[in-house]
Design an enzyme around this catalytic site. Structure first.
Site, mmCIF file in Angstrom:
data_model
loop_
_atom_site.group_PDB
_atom_site.id
_atom_site.type_symbol
_atom_site.label_atom_id
_atom_site.label_comp_id
_atom_site.label_asym_id
_atom_site.label_seq_id
_atom_site.Cartn_x
_atom_site.Cartn_y
_atom_site.Cartn_z
ATOM 1 N N GLY A 83 36.256 11.827 82.991
ATOM 2 C CA GLY A 83 37.146 11.562 81.864
ATOM 3 C C GLY A 83 36.538 10.567 80.893
ATOM 4 O O GLY A 83 35.917 9.585 81.306
ATOM 5 N N ALA B 132 24.184 0.295 73.903
ATOM 6 C CA ALA B 132 23.534 -0.834 74.568
ATOM 7 C C ALA B 132 22.354 -0.371 75.415
ATOM 8 O O ALA B 132 21.303 -1.028 75.441
ATOM 9 C CB ALA B 132 24.552 -1.572 75.438
ATOM 10 N N ARG C 36 19.420 0.579 72.940
ATOM 11 C CA ARG C 36 18.815 -0.547 72.231
ATOM 12 C C ARG C 36 18.167 -1.557 73.181
ATOM 13 O O ARG C 36 17.116 -2.120 72.862
ATOM 14 C CB ARG C 36 19.861 -1.193 71.323
ATOM 15 C CG ARG C 36 20.317 -0.216 70.235
ATOM 16 C CD ARG C 36 20.993 -0.865 69.071
ATOM 17 N NE ARG C 36 21.142 0.104 67.981
ATOM 18 C CZ ARG C 36 21.572 -0.192 66.773
ATOM 19 N NH1 ARG C 36 21.885 -1.443 66.478
ATOM 20 N NH2 ARG C 36 21.682 0.743 65.853
ATOM 21 N N ARG D 229 33.427 18.177 83.647
ATOM 22 C CA ARG D 229 33.502 18.123 85.108
ATOM 23 C C ARG D 229 32.750 19.343 85.627
ATOM 24 O O ARG D 229 32.987 20.460 85.168
ATOM 25 C CB ARG D 229 34.944 18.103 85.584
ATOM 26 C CG ARG D 229 35.734 16.924 84.992
ATOM 27 C CD ARG D 229 37.112 16.794 85.598
ATOM 28 N NE ARG D 229 37.934 15.829 84.886
ATOM 29 C CZ ARG D 229 37.894 14.508 85.063
ATOM 30 N NH1 ARG D 229 37.057 14.000 85.949
ATOM 31 N NH2 ARG D 229 38.675 13.706 84.369
ATOM 32 N N GLY E 191 33.365 7.228 86.198
ATOM 33 C CA GLY E 191 34.197 6.684 87.263
ATOM 34 C C GLY E 191 33.647 6.966 88.648
ATOM 35 O O GLY E 191 32.463 7.268 88.813
ATOM 36 N N ASP E 192 34.512 6.912 89.662
ATOM 37 C CA ASP E 192 34.034 7.031 91.037
ATOM 38 C C ASP E 192 33.442 8.404 91.332
ATOM 39 O O ASP E 192 32.472 8.521 92.085
ATOM 40 C CB ASP E 192 35.141 6.681 92.042
ATOM 41 C CG ASP E 192 36.363 7.578 91.923
ATOM 42 O OD1 ASP E 192 36.483 8.299 90.918
ATOM 43 O OD2 ASP E 192 37.188 7.557 92.844
ATOM 44 N N THR F 72 36.210 3.997 83.119
ATOM 45 C CA THR F 72 37.399 4.827 83.307
ATOM 46 C C THR F 72 38.609 3.998 82.937
ATOM 47 O O THR F 72 38.685 2.813 83.286
ATOM 48 C CB THR F 72 37.541 5.333 84.749
ATOM 49 O OG1 THR F 72 38.861 5.862 84.937
ATOM 50 C CG2 THR F 72 37.315 4.241 85.775
ATOM 51 N N ASP G 52 41.368 4.121 84.214
ATOM 52 C CA ASP G 52 42.181 3.873 85.408
ATOM 53 C C ASP G 52 41.846 2.539 86.087
ATOM 54 O O ASP G 52 42.621 2.055 86.900
ATOM 55 C CB ASP G 52 41.993 4.998 86.425
ATOM 56 C CG ASP G 52 42.295 6.365 85.848
ATOM 57 O OD1 ASP G 52 43.128 6.441 84.928
ATOM 58 O OD2 ASP G 52 41.689 7.357 86.298
ATOM 59 N N ASP H 35 39.840 1.871 88.498
ATOM 60 C CA ASP H 35 40.003 2.098 89.936
ATOM 61 C C ASP H 35 38.682 2.286 90.680
ATOM 62 O O ASP H 35 38.661 2.854 91.778
ATOM 63 C CB ASP H 35 40.893 3.312 90.178
ATOM 64 C CG ASP H 35 40.299 4.611 89.619
ATOM 65 O OD1 ASP H 35 39.303 4.541 88.876
ATOM 66 O OD2 ASP H 35 40.832 5.689 89.934
ATOM 67 N N GLU I 248 61.640 -3.036 82.583
ATOM 68 C CA GLU I 248 62.627 -3.451 83.584
ATOM 69 C C GLU I 248 62.226 -3.013 84.990
ATOM 70 O O GLU I 248 62.526 -3.700 85.974
ATOM 71 C CB GLU I 248 64.006 -2.873 83.239
ATOM 72 C CG GLU I 248 64.762 -3.638 82.165
ATOM 73 C CD GLU I 248 64.100 -3.550 80.793
ATOM 74 O OE1 GLU I 248 64.121 -4.568 80.068
ATOM 75 O OE2 GLU I 248 63.570 -2.476 80.452
#
Length: 319
Positions: free
Chosen positions: A11, A22, A25, A72, A102-103, A125, A127, A129, A187
């Site tokens: 993602g 980065a 460069r 993916r 991500g993972d 990511t 997330d 995570d 809430e």
């Protein structure tokens, strides 16, 4: 090492472009060429790449998404395709690879490193995570997107004296829901890491009504249940009509925040340093605002970030 590759996988996350910039460069500063590999591991298998110079990454630090595109790729899980991609890299003279994702992306990098290609992972990511690091690129921007949306929804909720359920992304992680809920003054917050009680949520709404509170905001992480399912459960037990908003992929887009741009720049540059030091099968991480590197094998752990403190605080502040 004179030539390296960089790809983005999984993602997209705001700040990926800043990380690509980065990498290019920092590497060019040290006299190293960088090839951008397009469409993630699918492009890796096919050898879809081009040389990235200073100009090609100009003007992208403020852009969301990823210049290199992403996808993916299920077949990449098969070793024959991993080896096919490695041969493409060898043919291009690429000696090391930086994987931004991500993972799941890190699992791919781990497999490639075991097959002999030097690999460094950069966590990106929304997330937040990825095991082994306190922060992943894109999380801050996604939070701000959610909080801005909740603030707008609250205006309508107050005007019509409604209860709103807002579903946010995060897969199996509740970080987006927890942090945005605390920041927006929700809430009730429902996340995978903490148990929830329907009766308690209803009691919280009723207490608000008793003191003439005009609205209630409930934030639910997609990894727990859809907002529609939660609305049905609450309606059946309380009779209260709920309004539903599913924020969806708006959370993944947009110009990265200043924090994400800085973190992406730090992560990308550090990843290049690790490759130039001859390291492999490592990931970039941050703890207590200090960069460090750790073994990609950490991604196979089922570590979850500790949410209990923030979760307790959110309940205390929403009485």
């Amino acid at each position: 090492m004179r030539r390296i590759g960089v790809l983005t996988s999984g993602g997209d996350a705001p700040g990926m472009n800043a990380a690509i910039r980065a990498v290019v460069r920092k590497a060019n500063y040290h006299g190293v060429e960088v090839y951008g590999i397009y469409h993630g591991y699918e492009g890796f298998i096919q050898g879809k790449m081009e040389l990235l110079d200073l100009g090609s990454v100009g003007g992208i630090i403020q852009r969301g998404g990823t210049k290199l595109y992403s996808s993916r790729c299920a077949k990449f899980k098969e070793q024959k395709y991993q080896l096919q991609g490695i041969e493409k890299m060898k043919d291009a003279g690429i000696e090391g690879l930086i994987v931004i994702g991500g993972d799941g992306s890190f699992r791919g990098a781990y497999a490639l490193a075991d097959l002999g290609l030097k690999c460094i992972g950069v966590p990106a990511t929304i997330d937040n995570d990825v095991p082994g690091t306190e922060y992943t690129i894109g999380f801050d921007t996604a939070l701000n997107t959610v909080v801005n949306a909740v603030d707008k929804i609250r205006d309508t909720a107050t005007s019509h004296e409604n209860t709103f359920i807002i579903e946010v992304m995060g897969r199996h992680s509740g970080n987006i829901a927890l942090w945005s809920g605390l920041a927006a003054g929700a809430e009730s917050i429902i996340i995978p890491e903490e148990p929830y009680d329907i009766d308690e949520i209803i009691a919280r709404i009723k207490r608000g009504e008793a003191r003439r509170k005009k609205h209630s905001i409930i934030i639910v992480a997609e990894g727990v249940m859809p907002a529609s399912e939660l609305a049905r459960m609450l309606k059946e037990k309380s009779g209260i009509d709920m309004r539903i908003t599913v924020l969806g992929h708006i959370q993944r887009g947009g110009s990265p925040s200043a924090y994400d741009r800085v973190m992406a720049s730090r992560f990308g540059a550090f990843a290049v340093e690790l490759l130039l030091e001859g390291k492999t099968r490592r990931a970039v991480g941050i703890k207590n605002n200090q960069l460090y590197d750790y073994d990609l094998q950490e991604i196979f752990k089922t570590e979850q970030k500790n949410t209990s403190g923030l979760y307790t605080l959110s309940k205390e502040l929403s009485i």
